[in-house]
Design an enzyme around this catalytic site. Sequence first.
Site, mmCIF file in Angstrom:
data_model
loop_
_atom_site.group_PDB
_atom_site.id
_atom_site.type_symbol
_atom_site.label_atom_id
_atom_site.label_comp_id
_atom_site.label_asym_id
_atom_site.label_seq_id
_atom_site.Cartn_x
_atom_site.Cartn_y
_atom_site.Cartn_z
ATOM 1 N N GLU A 36 0.856 -1.182 0.000
ATOM 2 C CA GLU A 36 0.000 0.000 0.000
ATOM 3 C C GLU A 36 0.897 1.239 0.000
ATOM 4 O O GLU A 36 1.715 1.415 0.903
ATOM 5 C CB GLU A 36 -0.913 0.008 1.226
ATOM 6 N N ASN A 67 -6.735 -2.873 6.097
ATOM 7 C CA ASN A 67 -7.145 -2.925 7.495
ATOM 8 C C ASN A 67 -8.398 -2.101 7.776
ATOM 9 O O ASN A 67 -9.034 -2.281 8.807
ATOM 10 C CB ASN A 67 -6.000 -2.468 8.402
#
Length: 526
Positions: free
Chosen positions: A178, A216
């Site tokens: 990411e 997440n």
Amino acid sequence: MTGPDADRSGPGRSGTGRSGPDPAGPSPGTPVGIVGAGTMGQGIAQVALVAGHPVRLHDAAPGRAKAAAEAIDARLGRLVDKGRLTGAERDAATARLQPVESLAELAGSGLVVEAVVERLDVKQQLFRELEDVVGDDCLLATNTSSLSVTAIAGALREPGRFVGLHFFNPAPLMPLVEVVSGFATDTASATRAYETARSWGKTPVACADTPGFIVNRIARPFYAEAFTVYENQGADPATIDAVLRESGGFRMGAFELTDLIGQDVNEAVTRSVWESFFQDARFAPSLAQRRLVEAGMLGRKSGRGWYAYGDGAKRPEPHTAEPAEPPAYVLAEGDLGPAHDLLALIREAGITVREEGEDQGTRLVLPGGGQLALADGRTSVEFRDVVYFDLALDYRAATRIALSASQDTSARTVAEATGLFQALGKDVSIIGDVPGMIVARTVARLIDLALDAVAKGVATAEDIDTAMLLGVNYPLGPVEWSRRLGRNWAYALLDDLHRRDPSGRCAPSLALYRHAYASEKRESAS
């Protein structure tokens, strides 16, 4: 930046739009500094080494960088044994690895990646010191998984060259990275970080600085909905896990996965995201998981979590219904929507399907008069003699189906519904009267958080699906799941759930509402 002005055109999404260093990724000969010689630091160092970079590895603990370098060399040796590297490649990589005892020895690096303890003050102090060491063209990156990239960069004189590079553990094996742009990250810096990850053989996805980033943030319902079903006495962990795997197509169930991750680690991430979103009910932690953590039952690493581990430990079996006689026929009212493939399977099993009407709902009428309906956000107790069946990724491939009934559902209806799915070659798990059941409520909430993130400029739909496929091995990206299930499927289910539990935990987002409403408007206009 999250909002209507966020640039969704590529990895350079940022809050300032300023230009920065040359956006091209570093050449293989560019030195890379790694600060933090723990598991993640070693993994990132190994990735950079194999990509051809000289790597300078530093850790604040004396001697730890040297020990980490030896561990990396041993892992590279195992890659040679497996035929993934040649001996010459291993020797060249090892020669490029230099453990260093001071930050000053990172001078001349083109990129420095930090993987130290998850404390904001520690990271801010580290990067303040690095600013005095490295050149103006050095890209600074954090591997944080829980802290704000913007907040870390806030301590720097030049926050524009600061970016998040969030690798997943184990970094040498996991393909996803990411690339996180803080509020002040320069477009060129974000692009440079993106190209670096790509040149290292990784699959980068670009996202704005938001709690949990992509994976997440969006993965929270996978755990939360399973825990909610458990807390509401809907089913035991082994049954919920089996339904998620064998019907939902997930590689692991939520209970076994959190045991693998560590209950303390998983709960800490959930709590961090929840608190970062100002205790938004959609991200609320689980009380049942909190009790596990308080009891020291942390999963595999402690020998006990949701399941027992160690010598002699046996995994409990999921609830599986006893064999039942299939019905001679079913009456199909409507096309069953996302479960339309069932009609062909029922016919193939030799059971007569009588069809009636085109728009009367998604249900089957059984010979005894009871009804079998695809899970929505309602409960069986609201209707006379209804059994719900759960969503499946692929009804033909699914090996288990969950059924839900209330105390008012007749025994004959439950038996006929059970026998029907058993005749299709499925194991049947009968759970409590939980609205949305297991897979359906989980998928609906994943879709909602994904579309909400797209609408707020966190990441593109394509990058979100890529992140969830590669980061947590979901069988489908949530946006693709929405396409397959229909534009208003998730909204209708969550709206029903919210009506029955108006805590806000399952309230559909404005983005999901717009998604469903646009579909209805187009259909009515046509």
